[in-house]
Every structure is written in structure tokens, then in C-alpha cells.
Scaffold this motif. Structure first.
Motif, mmCIF file in Angstrom:
data_model
loop_
_atom_site.group_PDB
_atom_site.id
_atom_site.type_symbol
_atom_site.label_atom_id
_atom_site.label_comp_id
_atom_site.label_asym_id
_atom_site.label_seq_id
_atom_site.Cartn_x
_atom_site.Cartn_y
_atom_site.Cartn_z
ATOM 1 N N LEU A 142 -3.437 11.251 -3.566
ATOM 2 C CA LEU A 142 -4.491 10.312 -3.205
ATOM 3 C C LEU A 142 -5.830 10.895 -3.590
ATOM 4 C CD1 LEU A 142 -3.558 8.944 0.310
ATOM 5 C CD2 LEU A 142 -3.784 7.670 -1.802
ATOM 6 N N ARG A 171 4.543 5.383 -4.449
ATOM 7 C CA ARG A 171 3.880 4.475 -3.524
ATOM 8 C C ARG A 171 4.674 4.175 -2.271
ATOM 9 N NH1 ARG A 171 2.791 0.107 -6.616
ATOM 10 N NH2 ARG A 171 1.245 1.297 -7.771
ATOM 11 N N ARG A 225 4.150 6.693 0.463
ATOM 12 C CA ARG A 225 2.881 6.751 1.201
ATOM 13 C C ARG A 225 2.971 5.837 2.402
ATOM 14 N NH1 ARG A 225 -0.474 5.523 -3.888
ATOM 15 N NH2 ARG A 225 -0.393 7.509 -5.015
ATOM 16 N N GLY A 226 2.522 6.303 3.501
ATOM 17 C CA GLY A 226 2.565 5.473 4.706
ATOM 18 C C GLY A 226 3.903 5.566 5.388
ATOM 19 N N PHE A 256 -1.619 9.735 6.637
ATOM 20 C CA PHE A 256 -2.867 10.457 6.375
ATOM 21 C C PHE A 256 -3.905 10.078 7.420
ATOM 22 C CE2 PHE A 256 -4.284 12.755 2.474
ATOM 23 C CZ PHE A 256 -5.483 13.201 2.963
ATOM 24 N N SER A 287 -3.327 4.958 1.083
ATOM 25 C CA SER A 287 -2.494 5.898 1.843
ATOM 26 C C SER A 287 -1.465 5.170 2.683
ATOM 27 C CB SER A 287 -3.368 6.771 2.746
ATOM 28 O OG SER A 287 -3.732 6.062 3.911
ATOM 29 N N LYS A 288 -1.662 3.865 2.863
ATOM 30 C CA LYS A 288 -0.668 3.109 3.618
ATOM 31 C C LYS A 288 0.478 2.668 2.720
ATOM 32 C CE LYS A 288 -4.072 0.571 5.527
ATOM 33 N NZ LYS A 288 -4.736 -0.412 6.408
#
Lengths: 312, 348, 419
Positions: free
Chosen positions: A57, A86, A89-90, A95, B252-253
Motif C-alpha cells: 500500500l 487485493r 487486503r482487509g 491496517f 487497505s480494505k
């Protein structure tokens, strides 16, 4: 026990104009599930870059991982395409940002932003907000970021990060912008969530005292490299690197009353000025000829040729 | 938000007066004597003193400036034929801007400017609206794409092209379009007027098609004039937003890039576009003068041009005042919309 | 020599900036040197009583000064790369040029010599003509609407017929009986490729000459408007930012007000009332300046609002400096950079606005046409539209490019920034 996160030889570089420089060089460390590892260092040592490089990121499109490996639960992250990374992420990596005011979209409701990260079968938005310690979650969810206080925003940000039920939580100085009481509450929120859900927490901070209080292990970074990596209790009592000792001595919380605050003379070298030899040598009281020529590797948790001579 | 709106509304009246004052002063402080010019008899080689006097009295040019301004503003007519309270004959009691009476054309006193403007606006308003929609319709996606793909070869080429387009004169572009697509060039599109000769005899569908064909080039010419500027503004705004931290939060999600750009970035980047849409109105109206003149469309801009040829300052004054006032209202509307769209202002 | 090397180094680091600056200077130098570039009178004539310079004789003092400055302007990129002292030392003539160029446009009275007079009187003397040996108002009724002579379609035979029957853009309207082309002394041959490289207009006037003089006028109006807007904007903007509170409120409302007006309408309004003897140059520059000051004012207002609370200002105040001194010596130099950028952009915008106004016939028209007015002269003929417009576009591109590069130069986020 299988490590949750395994980092080997990680090097990350940024671009400034036509030139590239290494922000992080040859990092090695592990993180176990449910463990809290704190990364301590001053500004510019590369700790934020390290954090950003795990889910890739980067703020600047020119930054990149030059070499090394990052394995999350056995899966190699470096070299994954954007489409492959992707989904992680999450859902696998959460984060938590430092500045909650800047990290929340001002035109969307808080609830909507938390909801975006939700994973099927997990807690609902309201439950997450409640778990983050927010009273009246319904009202918070229907509010806009600017209508909340700093503390409420940071809690909402934590809820947002936890929405996807990640295995790994990355926190970039989550409490630096808050007062100490609130900061401690937020950290306890994070560490508590880690314990309950078995998440690994990588906590970046410039405050070594904070690191020692909340983390199981502490990694000290200097000029893009880890210079000491040890359990918190050991590190606090018997540092095995001059920089760690200096950080401990400079911590205002540990300075006895009436004594002058200690400071570390000199300044960290700029990324492009780092030469051969130990980066801390110019400022180190123990520096010898060998230190200036040869760079010490991280051996038994210390990147110093003379770890036993370090006085706390 | 209520306080914000109240403040904006409070400035409406002074701004309105300010605009009317500027338009008034532009006429009355400009060097030049319309009375002299209008009364000039080319055969005699001079102007008849009686004629000059009559013109002056009729247009109140011999009264103090303040009186002239009040007459211009209305709602009372202060001329010799005006309201009885002010010494007039009572023939034409009310006049001026506040009475929605913009006067008559100097050379054709029987033509009321308000009536003619109404006819002309029916051409200019759709033209300007279509051009604005076209320009924004291209500028927003193009600007957003340009910001996201910043630095890449295609984007740099586009930036260069936009830069060149931005620097080109509007009338030149229109003329080049005429040369290229008109009878002298490819001959694909009509370049004169809104309808072909004999259009009244066509069925309604053919009539509509004929109208559309005639509109393509003018709308395109008008839109191209603002397109480059708008795209660059959208791009700049988008770049600023993309550098914000909440964009990284969105990523970031694990959200797809399309959602990040479309839902998070664009919403913020387009807020300034609301105000911009009102601010480019004067440019579009000014551009319509050129476009309507070149393409022979009977619109408001062309009206101003014709008035220029005849030195009819009353018409141009009316047109200027109208444009400025419409822009003022548009700016107010934009502010209201902005306040509604930005939650930071909506919920104070 | 070392100075030259530093100059070259400067150029290599930011080539676009120097290219833009060179282009702007070249165009202005060309405009300033117009009497030497396009003239129907010879530059040098070997007369019985000694050498004469007919091209320079009708010029008044102001115009001669302008001519002198042309080479100076051309060298601007050289001295702009040097130290501040060199820049100021060499810069003030350029500033003087701007004022002189503007002034001479409105200074009507000059010795009038009928166009083509010298060519008619030229006998066997040797004479040196300008590169474009045509005057800007020298008519030639024997070759109206002639396409550029380097085109095959422009070839005319001895009777005056076009060799190719279908001549591009030859109007079907005015059917003049063909007559032999009159080639005067000092002009290239009838079908020489470079006789009329840009063609002729309705009166047979060479377009290349008119473009050179037209560019001169357009550039001058652009500069004048920009200067006017700069002065007005600086005054109002700094007042608003420095005084704050009520002054700021008034000025901000004024800015909003001015932005509501379509500039074109205002100019048309002023022109339609009548200029009463004031040259069109001043009318247009005046209106453009009065509507264009908002950009500079906004920038300065923002800068001054910021600088007002800046530490060095507080320090200066603490030392007891007077208000004026603080503003002029401390605040203004810091705020100057974005203002110069904005002025550069506005010069381009002003040129575009002026050309649109002249195209409509409300600006500089016959005989001192500007580039916009030239296009007005013949809209059905491709060369009449393309060439003046292209030169105008080039000038505007130059100003815009200069503005962009200046902006990048002052942006601390972009590498290669000059301190």
C-alpha cells in the motif's frame, strides 16, 4: 508453531526524482499468531515503509519491493499481482492508520466506510463499533468523520481495520496523535483483539516505552535495518545494541526526576548517505575501526559487534 | 448550513446592485457620446443641435449620473414620459431592470428588448446547455482517467493535446470546423443557420433530424472551447484527492480500484466542479457570440454582435446585465448545491 | 566564458522552460523588428547623395527605440540564466520595451508615405529590401485572393489566368476580369515560390507582411493587458490580504462580481458606446485589464494572508519597521513567484480575448489589423484562416508553456527546482 508472518531479506526502495534509495534493507523477522511485535525507531528509519510494503500500500507509485520474501501463513506475497493481492487486503491484512482524520473519507458516513470492509459471516458494523469501545454505535455509524472527536475517530478506524477479520493487523503509530490516556485505551483495544482472535499485531511506534509496555517482542530499526530484536523484558533490562540503550536512556518516562533528559548526539544518516559499515557508528560511543568498515549482521538478535559491552 | 446560506443570500442584493452599477458605468463612463453619433447627419456633415438635445432628453443623458442610474435600475421610469411622481407625463410609468423592462432598441424603438431577448434565448440557452453537458461529459471521465494514469505515455500525449487545445483561439477552432466539415471541405455537415431552406415543409421527424444536424458543429465548437480547461481542472482536483490518505484506507480494505476511484476519490474530487460549472458560464456565453456569428444562429450572442454593428448599446447593455445576473444566480445555486453535497458544510 | 557554461547548464536542466522563454522572446523580437522584417520601403538605398534608409525614416522616436530593443529581447534567455544582478541589469530594457511597444501602438501620428511609393520611384539604384518586401497595407489590385505561391494552384500565366482551372478557395463571387500581375521593383517574380508564401487578401496585400505586423499588435495588446491586470491585481490583492477583515471582504466580493461578467460583452458594450478618439488598443487593454486582475489578486491575497502571520514579518514588525517597508521588501518578494506565473498565463488569455474581439470587428481593425482582424478579412479562404490563427496559437502556446514551466520551477514538490 508456524509463523504467521515470515519476512526474509526484504528490501524496499523509493524514488526521488531520478534517483532511488533504499528505505528498508535486508529485513528478517517472524511474527507468530496472537503475538504483538513492536517496531521502534526514529523518523526516517523505514518502519512505516516496512509496514506499507506488506500489503503493498505504497503512497507513491514509484516505490517497490526490490528483493526478499514476505510470507503470510505460508503464502508468498512478494511477486503477487495486484489482482491476487487485493483479496488479501482487509480480509487477511488489516491496517490501522495514524491520522484518523485524514484516513477517513470526509464525504461518506462512518458506518458506510466500516461496512465496506465487512466480511460475510463476521460481526456486523454496529457490533464492530461497539467492540471498539464506542458508546451508541448507531449514532456513530450515521455520523460523518468531522462530527466525531479524535478518540472516536480512531476507534472507528480500528473497527474498520478489524472489519474483514484479518489474520494480521498492521498498526502505524496508531496513538501518536492522541493523548496518553486515550492512546493506552486504543492500544489495549488492539492487543485485546489480537488475543481474542489470534491475530498477529505489528505495531510501529517511535516511543520505546510504549513498545515495552504492550509488546511481547520488540524490534529496533535504524537506517532501514533491524539492529536489535528481542523479547520486551530482556530488551528493556539488558539492551544489546548501543542505539537501543540510547533510546532507552532518552525516553522521558524512564528519566528519573531531576535528571536532565538524555539525547542522542548527531542525526541519522539520510538514505543516500548510508555508506559501508555500521550506520550508527558516527554516533556510537563504542564505535571502533571495525564498525566503520564492516557492517554487523543481525546475530542472536543484535546487529552489533560488541553486544555485551552495551550498558543500559 | 443555515448560517452559511443566510450569509450568501445577504450578499445577493449588494452583488445585484454592483452588477447593475458596473453595466451602467461601462456605458456612461466610456469615452464617446452616443447622442452626437446618433444625431450625426452624413449629408449635412454635422449633427443638428436640436436632434442632439432631443436624443439627450429622451435617454436622460443630460441628467445627473445618479438619476440616470436610478432610471436604469427602475422600477420607476424617470424620463419625460415617465412616472408622474417624478415629473413625467405618466405614459410609461414603470421601467428599468426591476420592472423587467430592458428598454427598446435604439434604432427600432418599437422593438422591446425583453421580447427579442426571449426569442433569442430560445436558441442560446439550449446551445449553451448542450455544450456544457458535452464538455463536462467528456471532461470528467477524461480528467479522472488522466489523473489515475498519470505519467504514462498515453496520458502524457493527452496532456500535450489538451494543452494545445487550451491555447487555440475559439473562433479559429470554429472556423477550422467550418472549413473542414462545411461545403468547402468534406461537406458532411451544414454550417449555416438552424434549419435548411424549406425546413417548414418537412415532417416533424425530418425536421428534428435537420435541427440536430445543424446543431452538431456549433455545440461542438462551443464545447471544445471549455473542454481543455475543464479537463485540466478535474485532473488537478483528482490528483489532489488521490494523494489523500483516505484513498489508501479504501485500498487497505481490499476494495477494487474501480470502487476506490469511483466511490471514494471521484466524490471528493467533483465537489469543486459544482462551483466551476457556474464559473464557466460567462465563458460559454461569451463563446456563444463567436459561435452564433460564425454559424449564423439567431441567438443572444448574435444579437449582441448585430447590436455592435449598429452601435446599439442599449441591447448590449441589456444582454450583459442579463448574463451577469444569470451567472450570479448560478453561483448562488452552486453554493447551495455545494453545501448540500459536502457533509462538512451540511452538518457544520 | 564560465558564465556561458553556467547558462548552458541551466538550459540543459530544464529545456522546456528555456524553449518557452526563447519562443516568447523570439516572437516579441519579431514584432518589435517588424519594420525591418516586412516593409515595402527598402532597408538601404544607394542614393546619389549617399546611402539612405527609407524603411526607418517614417518611424517616430518611440518606434525607433522599440526597434533598438529587438535584439536585446532576443538575448533574454541568455541573460535570464545568469545572476540576479545580470538579470536586473539586462532586464529593465525589456520592461521599457513593453511600455514603448504599447505606447507606439496608440501614437498615431507618424510621417505618412503612401504604400508602394518607394517601389514606384526606384530607378536603377541598388537597394536592399526587407526579407518580406511588402508593406502591411500595400495593396495590389492585380492579385487579390491569391493562394500561397508555393502551391501549384497559385500559378498565374502572363495574361493573368490561373493555370489550374480549379483554384482552391477561389471565390465564385467577385469575378474580376483577369489582368496581368503587376510585379513591382524589389519584389520576387510573378510565380516565385516565395513571392507570397502565405497568400494575399481581398486587396492583394501580402498576408505574410500583415501577419508580422498583426502579431506585433496582438502581442502588444496582450502585454499591455497583462501589465494592467498585474498592477491592479497586485494593488487590490495585497491590500485585501494585508489589511484583512473589511478590506478583504470588499475586495473578495468585487472579485466575485467581476467573474460574473462575460468579458466579450463588456468590450462590445464599451466599443458600441463609442471610443471618442481613444485608440482601440487602450480600450481593449483597459477592459481586459479591468476584468483580468482577479487571478493575480486572488493569489496575492492568499499569499499575504499567509505571510501576515509569518514569523519573519512579526520579527520585522517587532523591529519597528514601517508597514510599507515590510510589505515591499519582505512580503512582496515572497509572493511574487505565483504572480509572475499568473501574469504569463493571463498574457496568453488576453491575446485570445483580443483576437476574438478583433475578429468580431470591435477591436483593432483596418488598417492596423491584429491577428484576429486578419482572419476576419477572409473567412472562406483556408490560408486566410489558417496562417494568422496558427501564429496566434503559437504565441499563446508560448505564453502558456512559459507559465507552466515557471509554475513547475517554483513548486517545491518537483525535483530540479531552482532555488
Amino acid at each position: 508453531m508456524n509463523a504467521l508472518l515470515e519476512v526474509r531479506g526484504l528490501s524496499v526502495s523509493h524514488a526521488r526524482g531520478a534517483r532511488r534509495f533504499f528505505a528498508v534493507e535486508e529485513l528478517d523477522f517472524d511474527l507468530a499468531p496472537g503475538e504483538v511485535l513492536a517496531i521502534v525507531g526514529e523518523s526516517g528509519c523505514g518502519k512505516s515503509t516496512l509496514l506499507a510494503s506488506i500489503p503493498r500500500l505504497f503512497a507513491d507509485a514509484q516505490s517497490r519491493i526490490d528483493s526478499g520474501s514476505v510470507r503470510l501463513a505460508g503464502r508468498e506475497l512478494v511477486g503477487l499481482s495486484e489482482d491476487e493481492l487485493r483479496p488479501l487486503r482487509g480480509a487477511a491484512i488489516g491496517f490501522v492508520f495514524q491520522d484518523a482524520h485524514a484516513a477517513l473519507n470526509p464525504v461518506l458516513k462512518v458506518g458506510a466506510q466500516v461496512e465496506e470492509g465487512l466480511r460475510a459471516g463476521g460481526a456486523s458494523t454496529l457490533e464492530l463499533l461497539a467492540q471498539a469501545g464506542l458508546p451508541d454505535p448507531a449514532r456513530i455509524a450515521a455520523s460523518y468523520p468531522h462530527q466525531l472527536s479524535g478518540g472516536m475517530r480512531q476507534r472507528a478506524l480500528v473497527a474498520l481495520a478489524l472489519a474483514g477479520r484479518p489474520q494480521l493487523l498492521l498498526a502505524d503509530e496508531p496513538t501518536s496523535a492522541l493523548d496518553p490516556v486515550l492512546g493506552r485505551e486504543i492500544l489495549e483495544l488492539l492487543t485485546g483483539a489480537c488475543r481474542r482472535q489470534g491475530m498477529g499485531l505489528l505495531l510501529v511506534t517511535h516511543d520505546i516505552g510504549l513498545a515495552l509496555r504492550h509488546a511481547r517482542r520488540v524490534a529496533v530499526m535504524y537506517a532501514g535495518r533491524i539492529v536489535e530484536l528481542a523479547p520486551a523484558a530482556e530488551l528493556g533490562a539488558r539492551p544489546r545494541h548501543p542505539y537501543t540503550a540510547a533510546l532507552l536512556a532518552a525516553d522521558p518516562a524512564r528519566t528519573p526526576r531531576g535528571k536532565r533528559f538524555a539525547a542522542i548526539p548527531g542525526a541519522a544518516p539520510a538514505p543516500l548517505e548510508r555508506g559501508a559499515g555500521c550506520a550508527f557508528a558516527p554516533r556510537c560511543a563504542l564505535a571502533r575501526e571495525r564498525c566503520r568498515i564492516e557492517r554487523p549482521a543481525l546475530v542472536e538478535g543484535s546487529a552489533c559487534f560488541f553486544p555485551d559491552e552495551v550498558r543500559p | 448550513m443555515a448560517a452559511y446560506l443566510r450569509r450568501r443570500l445577504a450578499w445577493l442584493l449588494p452583488s445585484f446592485l454592483g452588477i447593475t452599477l458596473v453595466v451602467f458605468l461601462a456605458v456612461h463612463l466610456a469615452p464617446g457620446d452616443p447622442a452626437l453619433r446618433e444625431s450625426f447627419d452624413p449629408d449635412a456633415g454635422s449633427a443638428d443641435a436640436a436632434d442632439i438635445e432631443r436624443f439627450r432628453a429622451e435617454h436622460l443623458l443630460d441628467r445627473p449620473l445618479a438619476v440616470q442610474y436610478l432610471h436604469f435600475l427602475g422600477p420607476f421610469d424617470l424620463s419625460p414620459r415617465g412616472h408622474r411622481w417624478f415629473g413625467g407625463s405618466g405614459e410609461h410609468a414603470f421601467g428599468g431592470l426591476l420592472a423587467l423592462d430592458l428598454g427598446s432598441e435604439i434604432h427600432r424603438p418599437h422593438v422591446r428588448i425583453v421580447d427579442e431577448l426571449g426569442r433569442r434565448l430560445a436558441v442560446t440557452a439550449p446551445l449553451t446547455l448542450a455544450a456544457a453537458l458535452l464538455a463536462w461529459g467528456i471532461a470528467i471521465p477524461l480528467g479522472a482517467w488522466s489523473a489515475v494514469r498519470r505519467g504514462q505515455k498515453r496520458e502524457r500525449a493527452l496532456a500535450l493535446g489538451l494543452f494545445a487545445l487550451h491555447s487555440l483561439p475559439g473562433f479559429w477552432l470554429a472556423l477550422l470546423l467550418v472549413l473542414a466539415f462545411g461545403a468547402a471541405g468534406l461537406g458532411w455537415l451544414p454550417v449555416l443557420g438552424l434549419h435548411s431552406a424549406g425546413a417548414e415543409d418537412l415532417g416533424w421527424f425530418e425536421w428534428l433530424l435537420d435541427l440536430l444536424l445543424h446543431s452538431i458543429l456549433p455545440v461542438l465548437a462551443l464545447a471544445l472551447g471549455s473542454l481543455a480547461y475543464l479537463t485540466r481542472q478535474v485532473r488537478a482536483s483528482m490528483l489532489e484527492v488521490l494523494a489523500q490518505e483516505y484513498v489508501i484506507t479504501a485500498r487497505s480494505k481490499g476494495l477494487s480500484e474501480r470502487v476506490v476511484i469511483g466511490r471514494h476519490a471521484l466524490r471528493n474530487a467533483l465537489l469543486p466542479a459544482i462551483t466551476l460549472a457556474a464559473l464557466i458560464l460567462p465563458a460559454l456565453v461569451g463563446g456563444s457570440v463567436i459561435v452564433e456569428t460564425i454559424f449564423g444562429l439567431p441567438g443572444m450572442g448574435r444579437y449582441a454582435y448585430e447590436a455592435l454593428l449598429e452601435r446599439d448599446y442599449a441591447v448590449i447593455q441589456a444582454v450583459t446585465a442579463l448574463s451577469a445576473l444569470v451567472t450570479l444566480l448560478a453561483l448562488l445555486a452552486a453554493d447551495v448545491l455545494y453545501a448540500l453535497a459536502d457533509p462538512r458544510i451540511r452538518h457544520g | 566564458m564560465a558564465e556561458l557554461r553556467t547558462v548552458l547548464q541551466c538550459w540543459r536542466r530544464r529545456p522546456l522552460f528555456w524553449a518557452a522563454l526563447a519562443l516568447v522572446c523570439a516572437l516579441h523580437a519579431l514584432g518589435a523588428a517588424a519594420p525591418l522584417v516586412a516593409n515595402d520601403a527598402p532597408l538601404w538605398l544607394a542614393a546619389p547623395g549617399g546611402a539612405r534608409f527609407p524603411a526607418l525614416e517614417p518611424l517616430n522616436a518611440c518606434e525607433r527605440f522599440v526597434l533598438l530593443l529587438a535584439p536585446w529581447i532576443l538575448c533574454t534567455p541568455l541573460w535570464a540564466a545568469s545572476s540576479w544582478r545580470t538579470r536586473i541589469g539586462f532586464g529593465w530594457p525589456a520592461f521599457a520595451l513593453v511600455l514603448a511597444l504599447v505606447w507606439q501602438l496608440s501614437a498615431g501620428a507618424r510621417t505618412f508615405v503612401p504604400a508602394g511609393e518607394w517601389k514606384r520611384q526606384l530607378g536603377a539604384q541598388s537597394a536592399l529590401f526587407a526579407p518580406i518586401p511588402f508593406g502591411h497595407s500595400e495593396t495590389n489590385s492585380s492579385e487579390p485572393w491569391r493562394p500561397p505561391t508555393w502551391l501549384a494552384a497559385s500559378e498565374i500565366d502572363e495574361q493573368g489566368h490561373y493555370v489550374e482551372r480549379n483554384v482552391m478557395g477561389h471565390p465564385g463571387g467577385l469575378e474580376l476580369p483577369p489582368s496581368p500581375v503587376e510585379v513591382r521593383a524589389g519584389e520576387p517574380a510573378r510565380n516565385a515560390a516565395l513571392r507570397h508564401p502565405l497568400g494575399t487578401d481581398a486587396l492583394g496585400r501580402d498576408l505574410a507582411a500583415r501577419v508580422v505586423w498583426g502579431a506585433r499588435n496582438s502581442l502588444a495588446v496582450g502585454l499591455a493587458s497583462a501589465l494592467f491586470a498585474l498592477v491592479l491585481g497586485t494593488l487590490l490583492g495585497s491590500l485585501a490580504g494585508w489589511r484583512g477583515a473589511r478590506t478583504d471582504l470588499v475586495v473578495s466580493r468585487a472579485i466575485e462580481l467581476v467573474l460574473c461578467f462575460p468579458v466579450l460583452f463588456l468590450v462590445l458594450l464599451v466599443v458600441s458606446v463609442g471610443s471618442g478618439g481613444v485608440s482601440a488598443v487602450w480600450t481593449i487593454s483597459g477592459v481586459l485589464g479591468l476584468t483580468g486582475w482577479t487571478g493575480v489578486a486572488r493569489l496575492l491575497r492568499a499569499e499575504f494572508l499567509r505571510l501576515r502571520e509569518a514569523e519573519f514579518v512579526l520579527a520585522a514588525r517587532g523591529l519597528g519597521f514601517s508597514e510599507w517597508r515590510i510589505v515591499l521588501r519582505h512580503a512582496l518578494p515572497n509572493a511574487l513567484a505565483p504572480v509572475i506565473v499568473a501574469t504569463s498565463f493571463f498574457a496568453g488569455t488576453a491575446m485570445l480575448a483580443e483576437s476574438a474581439i478583433s475578429y468580431l470587428g470591435a477591436g483593432l481593425v483596418e488598417p492596423e489589423a491584429s491577428l484576429g482582424g486578419l482572419v476576419r478579412g477572409g473567412t472562406e479562404h483556408a490560408w486566410m484562416v489558417i496562417f494568422p490563427g496558427a501564429v496566434l496559437a503559437l504565441a499563446v502556446i508560448a505564453w502558456n508553456l512559459l507559465g507552466e514551466e515557471l509554475r513547475d520551477l517554483n513548486d517545491p514538490r518537483i525535483p530540479g527546482r531552482r532555488a
